[in-house]
Design a protein around this motif. Structure first.
Motif, PDB file in Angstrom:
ATOM      1  N   CYS A 302       0.909  -1.149   0.242  1.00 24.03           N
ATOM      2  CA  CYS A 302       0.325   0.038  -0.384  1.00 24.03           C
ATOM      3  C   CYS A 302       1.171   1.224  -0.191  1.00 24.03           C
ATOM      4  N   ILE A 312      -6.177   0.474  -2.273  1.00 24.03           N
ATOM      5  CA  ILE A 312      -7.636  -0.289  -1.717  1.00 24.03           C
ATOM      6  C   ILE A 312      -7.214  -1.627  -1.613  1.00 24.03           C
ATOM      7  N   SER A 315      -4.655  -2.951   0.484  1.00 21.49           N
ATOM      8  CA  SER A 315      -4.744  -3.222   1.729  1.00 21.49           C
ATOM      9  C   SER A 315      -5.871  -4.464   2.019  1.00 21.49           C
ATOM     10  N   THR A 349     -14.396  -2.044   3.150  1.00 22.28           N
ATOM     11  CA  THR A 349     -13.534  -1.676   1.552  1.00 22.28           C
ATOM     12  C   THR A 349     -14.540  -1.768   0.360  1.00 22.28           C
ATOM     13  N   LEU A 352     -15.236   2.191   0.540  1.00 25.84           N
ATOM     14  CA  LEU A 352     -13.295   2.517   0.177  1.00 25.84           C
ATOM     15  C   LEU A 352     -13.783   2.857  -1.224  1.00 25.84           C
ATOM     16  N   SER A 388     -14.190   6.010   5.723  1.00 21.52           N
ATOM     17  CA  SER A 388     -14.166   4.760   5.708  1.00 21.52           C
ATOM     18  C   SER A 388     -12.920   4.593   5.549  1.00 21.52           C
ATOM     19  N   ALA A 389     -11.553   5.758   5.989  1.00 23.09           N
ATOM     20  CA  ALA A 389     -10.425   5.271   6.272  1.00 23.09           C
ATOM     21  C   ALA A 389      -9.924   5.062   7.741  1.00 23.09           C
ATOM     22  N   SER A 392     -11.462   1.313   8.190  1.00 22.19           N
ATOM     23  CA  SER A 392     -10.404   0.826   7.773  1.00 22.19           C
ATOM     24  C   SER A 392      -9.091   0.255   9.010  1.00 22.19           C
ATOM     25  N   LEU A 444      -3.085   4.247   5.301  1.00 22.92           N
ATOM     26  CA  LEU A 444      -4.830   5.258   5.457  1.00 22.92           C
ATOM     27  C   LEU A 444      -4.617   6.440   5.351  1.00 22.92           C
ATOM     28  N   TYR A 448      -5.554   9.704   2.845  1.00 25.75           N
ATOM     29  CA  TYR A 448      -6.216  10.446   3.747  1.00 25.75           C
ATOM     30  C   TYR A 448      -5.377  11.621   3.317  1.00 25.75           C
TER      31      TYR A 448
END
Length: 530
Positions: A302, A312, A315, A349, A352, A388-389, A392, A444, A448
């Motif tokens: 990643c 993603i 991940s 996910t 994402l 969402s990050a 995750s 992540l 972001y």
């Protein structure tokens, strides 16, 4: 209606999408809006059947199979149309219906450019049949048929409606999965003949499989391991996944992440471990080692990515590593964590990939270096990406945490009755896997920070282009194309967002359903080893 009596609820819930497919076949491809509505209505009707199943399900008897149908199918090989639902399969069965419905809604306003909308929507409904069927099948041949039904629609979804390298990605996906499936089928045939060729029924093989010699169990488990590991995908069988995700249309990526990867992990829990307990005992440390390599490798992968969707995808390799680590402990806590992790990963996910798809629609690129200032230009989408990050990376209070933390707890104390001599290995692996959570936060938050913070790229702001582009090229990146979350996107995404919070705050909601069935499963494994 008594869920223990024979009834048709599961059959209707599984095959109802085919009604929509048949109706679409008789309607001209030019009627695009009508096809979209048929897909939404069919997926919605299927979801209603799923809700009725949830209402009628007996939660006090979650450890037993319910809604069982066992009819003669292929008598010449003793394979029956044998279906049923318990606490292990119920969350995944229902999730497949929810995801298909929400993806159909999203597709109403975001149809992939290339190809034929009619065919795309028909493939999506066929995909739902394969996914739901895989989770209710209680017969190896029936499971294999549903498992393979999933393969073709996804191959065409990537190959026809995907990105620039779609042909390469779809072929790689197809060949990898077919190779795994071939070995899995050989393993299924081997266990059938070694148990006396009486039945392919799961329940029969749980009882008879334990009687197979240890070495034979290990060899048969090897075939199942490769077949399911390719689907998960586990390191080192994972290389098809980043290509498939990167090239797939948004809808394909969401379904692939939310449901399809779970067919592999579900196969381990439902088939490989209880049918071949001594094979599972021998393979468990290997699975644990590969799972932890996947966690670290996926996280480092990643950090090296320049494409948002590819990041993603990598991940997913790391997150599915936590699921497989939980499964490898052969404990109630570990397998519960794995099952919870499957659903949580599907929700997070999937979300994402939805966001990545919407970013691509607006900016026409997913190159992280070109994306910035999302919180300035599209604050709602920027905040959703942040949420969402956080989910995750396993932030407590959101669903992702309950897939990872109990898996680490379980790997510190693997099943003493089976893996007592592997305790030191598992504890070392737990420490390494815990470092993976730190790396998850790194990649992540880094993603972001680069996409959401700072000032918007002048390339995507009207009248402030960094380069003197021609008018034709200008249109492709014009700021007017950039708008915040649409109503349709809110409708498709809100259930995901609510579920991530609800399961994060009250994970017991799912654990209560799964736990009785998992306890039964672990008892079968321990009895088979003992």
């Amino acid at each position: 209606m008594d869920p223990f009596k024979n009834n048709e609820l599961l059959t209707i819930g599984t095959f109802l999408p085919l009604v929509g497919v048949v109706i679409m076949m008789f309607i001209s491809a030019a009627e695009e809006q009508l096809h979209k509505m048929i897909a939404i209505v069919t997926a919605g009707a299927t979801l209603v059947v799923g809700l009725i199943t949830l209402i009628q399900y007996d939660y006090d008897a979650s450890g037993q199979l319910q809604f069982v149908v066992n009819e003669e199918w292929i008598s010449v090989i003793n394979s029956n149309y044998n279906i049923g639902l318990d606490g292990i399969s119920l969350p995944l069965y229902f999730l497949s219906m929810v995801v298909t419905f929400l993806v159909a809604i999203y597709t109403y306003g975001n149809m992939p450019d290339a190809g034929n909308p009619k065919m795309f929507l028909m493939l999506m409904l066929v995909l739902q049949v394969g996914m739901a069927g895989s989770f209710i099948a209680q017969d190896l041949i029936l499971f294999f048929v549903f498992f393979e039904i999933v393969l073709l629609p996804m191959y065409f979804m990537i190959g026809v409606w995907g990105g620039e390298d779609r042909q390469y990605a779809s072929l790689k996906f197809f060949l990898y999965t077919m190779f795994g499936s071939a070995l899995m089928l050989v393993a299924f045939l081997a266990i059938y003949y070694k148990t006396g060729a009486e039945s392919f029924a799961f329940q029969h093989l749980y009882e008879a499989g334990a009687g197979i010699g240890r070495n034979t169990q290990i060899w048969i488990f090897t075939g199942m391991f490769i077949g399911f590991a390719v689907k998960v995908p586990m390191f080192p069988f994972h290389t098809w996944l980043p290509d498939a995700h990167t090239q797939a249309p948004t809808q394909g990526s969401v379904i692939l992440a939310a449901i399809l990867l779970k067919l592999g992990t579900y196969g381990f829990v439902r088939i490989a471990l209880p049918m071949l307990p001594q094979g599972a005992e021998a393979w468990a440390p290997v699975i644990a080692i590969l799972a932890v390599i996947g966690i670290i490798y996926g996280a480092l992968g990643c950090l090296a990515q320049t494409d948002m969707k590819r990041l993603i995808a990598f991940s997913s390799v790391a997150h599915m590593g936590f699921v497989m680590l939980g499964i490898s402990t052969l404990t109630v806590t570990g397998i519960n964590a794995a099952l919870f992790g499957m659903v949580a990963h599907g929700l997070i996910t999937g979300m994402l990939f939805f966001i990545a798809g919407s970013v691509k629609h607006r900016y026409h690129t997913l190159e992280i270096s070109r994306l910035s200032g999302m919180l300035v230009q599209m604050p709602k989408l920027g905040w959703l990406l942040g949420f969402s990050a956080m989910a995750s990376l396993g932030l407590p209070g959101l669903a992702g945490f309950w897939g990872e933390f109990p898996a680490l707890l379980a790997s510190w104390n693997p099943n003493e009755a089976i893996l007592a001599d592997q305790l030191d290995l598992y504890r070392v692996l737990t420490v390494i896997a815990a470092l993976g959570t730190v790396l998850a936060a790194a990649y992540l938050l880094w993603l972001y920070q680069r996409t959401a913070f700072g000032n918007p790229n002048p390339e995507f702001v009207p009248n402030q282009h960094a380069h003197s582009l021609s008018a034709a090229a200008n249109d492709d990146h014009h700021g007017a194309d950039i708008h915040d979350v649409t109503t349709l996107e809110w409708i498709a995404w809100t259930p995901f967002l609510i579920a991530i919070v609800v399961f994060g705050v009250y994970p017991q909601l799912m654990f209560e359903i799964m736990d009785p069935a998992v306890v039964e499963l672990v008892n079968v494994i321990e009895a088979g080893v003992g």
